[in-house]
Design an enzyme around this catalytic site. Structure first.
Site, PDB file in Angstrom:
ATOM      1  N   ASN A  90       9.593   7.789  -8.564  1.00  0.00           N
ATOM      2  CA  ASN A  90      10.111   6.293  -8.108  1.00  0.00           C
ATOM      3  C   ASN A  90       8.793   5.411  -8.153  1.00  0.00           C
ATOM      4  O   ASN A  90       8.973   4.160  -8.496  1.00  0.00           O
ATOM      5  CB  ASN A  90      10.118   6.494  -6.525  1.00  0.00           C
ATOM      6  CG  ASN A  90      10.470   5.377  -5.806  1.00  0.00           C
ATOM      7  OD1 ASN A  90      11.631   4.681  -6.534  1.00  0.00           O
ATOM      8  ND2 ASN A  90       9.877   4.873  -5.053  1.00  0.00           N
ATOM      9  N   GLN A 130       0.872  -1.135   0.061  1.00  0.00           N
ATOM     10  CA  GLN A 130      -0.062   0.011  -0.068  1.00  0.00           C
ATOM     11  C   GLN A 130       0.837   1.236  -0.151  1.00  0.00           C
ATOM     12  O   GLN A 130       0.391   2.321  -0.243  1.00  0.00           O
ATOM     13  CB  GLN A 130      -0.925   0.042   1.097  1.00  0.00           C
ATOM     14  CG  GLN A 130      -1.790  -1.099   1.211  1.00  0.00           C
ATOM     15  CD  GLN A 130      -2.867  -1.179   0.156  1.00  0.00           C
ATOM     16  OE1 GLN A 130      -3.573   0.042   0.011  1.00  0.00           O
ATOM     17  NE2 GLN A 130      -3.228  -2.219  -0.339  1.00  0.00           N
ATOM     18  N   GLY A 131       2.252   1.313   0.498  1.00  0.00           N
ATOM     19  CA  GLY A 131       2.825   2.191   0.663  1.00  0.00           C
ATOM     20  C   GLY A 131       3.371   2.944  -0.555  1.00  0.00           C
ATOM     21  O   GLY A 131       3.420   2.318  -1.553  1.00  0.00           O
ATOM     22  N   CYS A 132       3.659   4.246  -0.701  1.00  0.00           N
ATOM     23  CA  CYS A 132       4.000   4.847  -2.040  1.00  0.00           C
ATOM     24  C   CYS A 132       5.372   4.769  -2.194  1.00  0.00           C
ATOM     25  O   CYS A 132       5.830   5.032  -3.210  1.00  0.00           O
ATOM     26  CB  CYS A 132       3.467   6.611  -1.700  1.00  0.00           C
ATOM     27  SG  CYS A 132       1.861   6.951  -2.121  1.00  0.00           S
ATOM     28  N   VAL A 133       6.249   4.703  -1.062  1.00  0.00           N
ATOM     29  CA  VAL A 133       7.601   4.836  -1.324  1.00  0.00           C
ATOM     30  C   VAL A 133       8.259   3.417  -0.788  1.00  0.00           C
ATOM     31  O   VAL A 133       8.030   3.016   0.374  1.00  0.00           O
ATOM     32  CB  VAL A 133       8.397   5.900  -0.554  1.00  0.00           C
ATOM     33  CG1 VAL A 133       9.885   5.765  -0.799  1.00  0.00           C
ATOM     34  CG2 VAL A 133       7.801   7.140  -1.185  1.00  0.00           C
TER      35      VAL A 133
END
Lengths: 104, 170
Positions: free
Chosen positions: B43, A101-104
């Site tokens: 990214n 789920q995380g963006c990074v």
């Protein structure tokens, strides 16, 4: 939610094919899932997948690419080489976990 | 007796519609808060198998300048979204404080600092380009910028290299 059978395992998956119940997974199934997306598992692949499983068990969410590289100790470049194009999603799929789920 | 086995559902990771997709991001700002959108989107695009080119121009050059890249700042001045009286932002030390707070919130989310984020982008196959005019204006050369910047190029060269790309100006 579709139920499907893969290499003798009856599994619950979402409409994209990701397992919805991580407990239905074992390493034999992992090998079969990897084969579905054209990946042959090596020791290096297993190191990543086992890290993802262990991390999910403690964190309750799928590790992002950055987390696998900084905490799991596998460089990002290598992850792209082992799981080409979409490493985060491919790793999660093989490990029987939801997409990160995380963006990074 | 026969059993009906549904065919396995396999994610379409290598969908044809995504093939050959390219994204070009122009980074024109040198504020800490304006550096992140390009880094995060670039990214994310790399993680989806998209070819990514970042072009650093004007103040955005600070993101790749070895002297400044680790020291980008965030200021409340001129930014109404902090919802604080604008006068406060001009007090001595406020920019330093706002910067360190923002850096902390970013680090708390395990998002890397700008130089390390660019390391990750390069490791993921992203391409970094520096703007020729910005380099000339600031009398900077290839030795002043990150070693992994592939070249100092003109605007026309960048446009040529990113033919067919989706473009984002930040």
């Amino acid at each position: 939610m579709p139920v499907t059978t893969l290499s003798g395992h009856q599994i619950h998956v979402n409409d994209e094919g990701f397992l919805t119940d991580p407990s239905e997974w074992d390493e034999e199934l992992g090998t079969a899932l990897a084969a579905q997306i054209g990946i042959t598992m090596t020791d290096e692949h297993w190191k990543v997948v086992r890290y993802l499983r262990a991390d999910f068990a403690t964190q309750g969410e799928t590790a992002t690419l950055r987390r696998v590289s900084t905490n799991g100790g596998v460089p990002v470049k290598q992850l792209f080489a082992m799981f080409p194009q979409k490493p985060a999603k491919k790793m999660a799929y093989i490990a029987g976990l939801p997409k990160p789920q995380g963006c990074v | 007796m026969t059993t009906n086995v549904e065919p396995a559902i396999v994610p379409n990771f290598d969908a044809v519609e995504g093939e050959g997709r390219k994204i070009a991001i122009i980074c024109s700002k040198g504020n800490l808060d304006m550096a992140y959108p390009a880094l995060i989107l670039g990214n994310a695009a790399l993680g989806e198998g998209v070819e990514v080119h970042l072009f650093f121009t004007f103040w955005g050059f600070d993101m790749i300048n070895k002297k400044t890249m680790g020291d980008l700042k965030f200021t409340m001045l001129g930014n109404t979204a902090t919802h604080m009286p604008q006068g406060l932002g001009g007090l001595p030390g406020m920019t330093a404080m706002a910067t360190s707070r923002m850096k902390k919130s970013i680090a708390d989310l395990d998002v890397p600092e700008v130089p390390e984020f660019l390391d990750q982008i390069v490791a993921s196959g992203g391409h970094l380009w520096a703007c020729r005019l910005s380099a000339d204006m600031n009398r900077l050369g290839i030795d002043d910028i990150r070693d992994d910047v592939e070249g100092i190029i003109s605007a026309s060269d960048f446009i040529e290299k990113t033919a067919g790309a989706q473009l984002l100006f930040i």
